[in-house]
Design a protein around this motif. Structure first.
Motif, PDB file in Angstrom:
ATOM      1  N   SER A  66       0.827   4.010  -2.517  1.00 27.16           N
ATOM      2  CA  SER A  66       0.666   5.693  -2.332  1.00 27.16           C
ATOM      3  C   SER A  66       1.497   6.673  -2.714  1.00 27.16           C
ATOM      4  O   SER A  66       1.195   7.599  -3.187  1.00 27.16           O
ATOM      5  CB  SER A  66       0.225   5.685  -1.423  1.00 27.16           C
ATOM      6  N   TYR A  85       1.054  -1.244   0.112  1.00 28.63           N
ATOM      7  CA  TYR A  85       0.213  -0.089   0.306  1.00 28.63           C
ATOM      8  C   TYR A  85       0.794   1.564   0.297  1.00 28.63           C
ATOM      9  O   TYR A  85       0.744   2.641  -1.012  1.00 28.63           O
ATOM     10  CB  TYR A  85      -0.350  -0.219   1.245  1.00 28.63           C
ATOM     11  N   GLN A  86       2.134   1.111   0.462  1.00 27.15           N
ATOM     12  CA  GLN A  86       3.193   2.407   0.047  1.00 27.15           C
ATOM     13  C   GLN A  86       3.466   2.484  -1.409  1.00 27.15           C
ATOM     14  O   GLN A  86       3.525   3.580  -1.410  1.00 27.15           O
ATOM     15  CB  GLN A  86       3.896   2.225   1.049  1.00 27.15           C
TER      16      GLN A  86
END
Length: 78
Positions: free
Chosen positions: A67, A63-64
């Protein structure tokens, strides 16, 4: 899962996978269409950690990567 692999080697493997997907998976119908992948990498090293902890860390790294703009490898360092 890459047993017996240090974090930096795992990052390299993930980057090669990411690059291969970007380079190889092109649409013959639409050459401008791209297929990319974001990959999260984490290391399991604590004796009291579970496999679920490892999956959670890799998921957080994924998810990093998403993003930060997608089509990248993100490593969660302990």
């Amino acid at each position: 899962m890459l047993p017996q692999t240090v974090l930096e080697e795992a990052r390299g493997v993930a980057e090669r996978i990411r690059q291969t997907i970007e380079d190889q998976l092109r649409s013959s119908e639409n050459p401008d269409a791209r297929c990319t992948v974001s990959i999260g990498v984490a290391e399991h090293w604590e004796a009291d950690s579970s496999v679920n902890d490892l999956f959670k860390a890799a998921d957080d790294a994924l998810y990093q990567a998403k993003s930060e703009g997608r089509n990248r490898v993100s490593v969660l360092e302990n």
